[in-house]
Design an enzyme around this catalytic site. Structure first.
Site, PDB file in Angstrom:
ATOM      1  N   SER A 185      36.464  82.952  91.019  1.00 18.36           N
ATOM      2  CA  SER A 185      37.898  82.678  90.941  1.00 18.36           C
ATOM      3  C   SER A 185      38.205  81.188  90.833  1.00 18.36           C
ATOM      4  CB  SER A 185      38.581  83.313  92.154  1.00 18.36           C
ATOM      5  OG  SER A 185      39.976  83.311  92.033  1.00 18.36           O
TER       6      SER A 185
ATOM      7  N   ASP B 292      34.072  72.020  80.571  1.00 21.22           N
ATOM      8  CA  ASP B 292      34.674  72.054  79.240  1.00 21.22           C
ATOM      9  C   ASP B 292      35.235  70.697  78.830  1.00 21.22           C
ATOM     10  OD1 ASP B 292      34.044  74.701  78.999  1.00 21.22           O
ATOM     11  OD2 ASP B 292      36.090  75.402  78.659  1.00 21.22           O
TER      12      ASP B 292
ATOM     13  N   LYS C  63      35.282  86.255  87.836  1.00 19.06           N
ATOM     14  CA  LYS C  63      36.555  86.793  88.325  1.00 19.06           C
ATOM     15  C   LYS C  63      37.661  85.955  87.708  1.00 19.06           C
ATOM     16  CE  LYS C  63      39.949  87.935  91.318  1.00 19.06           C
ATOM     17  NZ  LYS C  63      41.342  87.428  91.249  1.00 19.06           N
TER      18      LYS C  63
END
Length: 500
Positions: free
Chosen positions: A358, A369, A383
């Site tokens: 999460s 990224d 998740k």
């Protein structure tokens, strides 16, 4: 608005009298159905909700069965037809509240028929019918949406009360305000002289509504180091008490310097996480900048979404941290970072494992990224759905998935998880070999990282499983942390480990 209904709080008394509380059931089910139709990430029709929820009755009494034929649905007890009705439809332009209410109205007719015919249904009671209805519906959706009983919801609200480290717990009481039901020894509440049984009438001048422990929880929360003023009543006498908020107990952020690498351990994302991480960085850099920083997110199951964005903001300049996408307009948002890098650009490595989930996955993915951090460990949980809490009139709640998480490179987090640039699944020896390969300019996880970055929703389950097989989720032991520090201290290897 949350309206409390006393009727369903006494469901067992209702079942003993033999009366099915249809009006109260329509309110609870109608509110839930309207929320699901409007806000759940996956769409459903009123007919779907009716048929799925009817399966909840059959799970209580196996002698009951449901048949859907064309535009009609039938409830049977063995061979005996109890009731047959047409399926509800949502007319063009009809509100979700109206459509949900119509489906709930139809359902209560079937529940009443089942109640009258089945001793098992009557013995289970109204509360069980509500629970089984929503559980049957959510079995057709994602694995995270669920119904929370009034008892579970109240316990959660009480746990939220005093999260700012005040050391007290409140519960609804008769009359005005709420009642203190627990005071922790040595806490700000105890030091201020608060007693179990005291009635809290107002918080910072805001009067509390009767039985509003949840509202009190929000008023008690606030930054550590600030004061909160309580008006209490004890033995029919009123007095004001001032409590000073402290950092909450539980699993705080910890930091230590090892081999001139700052190791920051984040066990969960609570209301204070961003402050604690920032404080750890500022304290460390005030004593001389470390050569690198390692964020340890192993076993971190997530927490507050806002804190994930705030922690990412600590290390990133302006840009997108992540976004959420859902059917409802309010479910689609873009979370951005805007601040400066408190780590002053020193190399950053994030450690994850198979239990990282999460909000913790969001931080790892955002830093990866955006090219700020290399990730080491194993594939994470995956998740990637955001839940909305919907209060129901009986005091229960729906924890309902209403949006999916999209990472800065455009790939969805759900079912995929974060792939590390240095995989440790094979143990310390394999991790050391992977570090040696990265130092030589090779990228063992490069192809898998590129494939992940190119994925877009919806991702077939077989594709997600194949991608995760490149570095299967596993526990990352402390023995792997020296490899993480080695990666952080090797600029070339860390660069090779980053998603590109």
């Amino acid at each position: 608005m949350l309206v409390m209904l006393p009727c369903l709080g006494a469901a067992q008394e209702v079942s003993r009298t033999g009366a099915y509380p249809r009006e109260e059931m329509r309110l609870v089910l109608g509110a839930g159905f309207a929320a699901i139709l409007e806000r759940h990430l996956e769409s459903a029709t009123p007919a779907d909700l009716l048929v799925w929820s009817l399966a909840g009755m059959t799970s209580i009494d196996s002698a009951l069965s449901v048949q859907r034929t064309g535009r009609n649905v039938r409830l049977l007890q063995g061979e005996r037809l109890l009731l047959s009705r047409s399926l509800p439809e949502r007319a063009e332009g009809e509100s979700f509240a109206t459509a949900g209410g119509a489906a709930a109205d139809r359902l209560t007719l079937f529940q009443q028929a089942g109640w009258n015919a089945s001793a098992a249904i009557r013995a289970a009671g109204a509360s069980a019918l509500i629970r089984h209805s929503f559980e049957a519906i959510f079995s057709h959706f994602d694995p995270f949406s669920r119904y929370i009983t009034p008892e579970e919801a109240q316990a959660a609200r009480e746990r939220r009360t005093g999260e700012a480290g005040l050391g007290l717990r409140l519960a609804p009481g008769r009359g005005a305000g709420t009642v203190v039901v627990a005071v922790a020894a040595g806490s700000p509440a105890a030091e201020a002289g608060l007693h179990v049984g005291d009635r809290v009438l107002s918080i910072d001048g805001t009067r509390l509504r009767p039985r509003d422990a949840a509202g009190a929880a929000g008023l008690l929360e606030g930054p550590a180091g600030t004061n909160v003023l309580l008006l209490i009543e004890r033995n029919r006498r009123r007095q004001e008490l001032t409590l000073r908020r402290v950092l909450p107990h539980g699993s705080p952020v910890t930091a230590e310097r090892v081999d001139d690498v700052l190791m920051i351990r984040i066990p969960a994302f609570s209301a204070q996480t961003e402050r604690q991480v920032a404080a750890a960085l500022l304290a460390a850099f005030s004593q001389g900048a470390p050569k690198a920083v390692v964020l340890d997110l192993r076993g971190n199951r997530g927490g507050l979404l806002s804190q994930a964005a705030a922690v990412a903001d600590i290390f990133l300049g302006p840009g997108e941290a992540f976004r959420t996408a859902g059917r409802h307009a309010e479910a689609s948002r873009i979370y951005v970072t805007a601040g400066g890098d408190l780590a002053q650009g020193v190399p950053l490595v994030v450690v994850v494992d198979g239990r990282t989930a999460s909000s913790a996955e969001i931080v790892a993915a955002a830093l990866s990224d955006r090219g700020r951090a290399a990730v080491i460990g194993t594939s994470t949980t995956g998740k990637g759905l955001v839940q909305l809490v919907v209060p129901l009139p009986d005091g229960g709640e729906l924890l309902m998935s209403w949006s999916r998480l999209i990472m800065p490179a455009g790939w969805p987090l759900q079912d995929i998880g974060v792939l590390p640039g240095l995989c440790t699944t094979g143990g310390p020896a394999a991790a050391a070999r992977a570090l040696t390969a990265l130092r030589a300019g090779s990228r063992p996880m490069g192809a898998a990282q590129a494939q992940q970055g190119a994925m877009r929703h919806p991702v077939p389950a077989v594709a997600a499983e194949a991608l995760r097989a490149a570095c299967p989720p596993a526990e990352v032991p402390n023995e792997d942390l020296p490899v993480a520090r080695g990666l952080a201290l090797d600029t070339a290897a860390a660069g090779a480990a980053m998603a590109q």
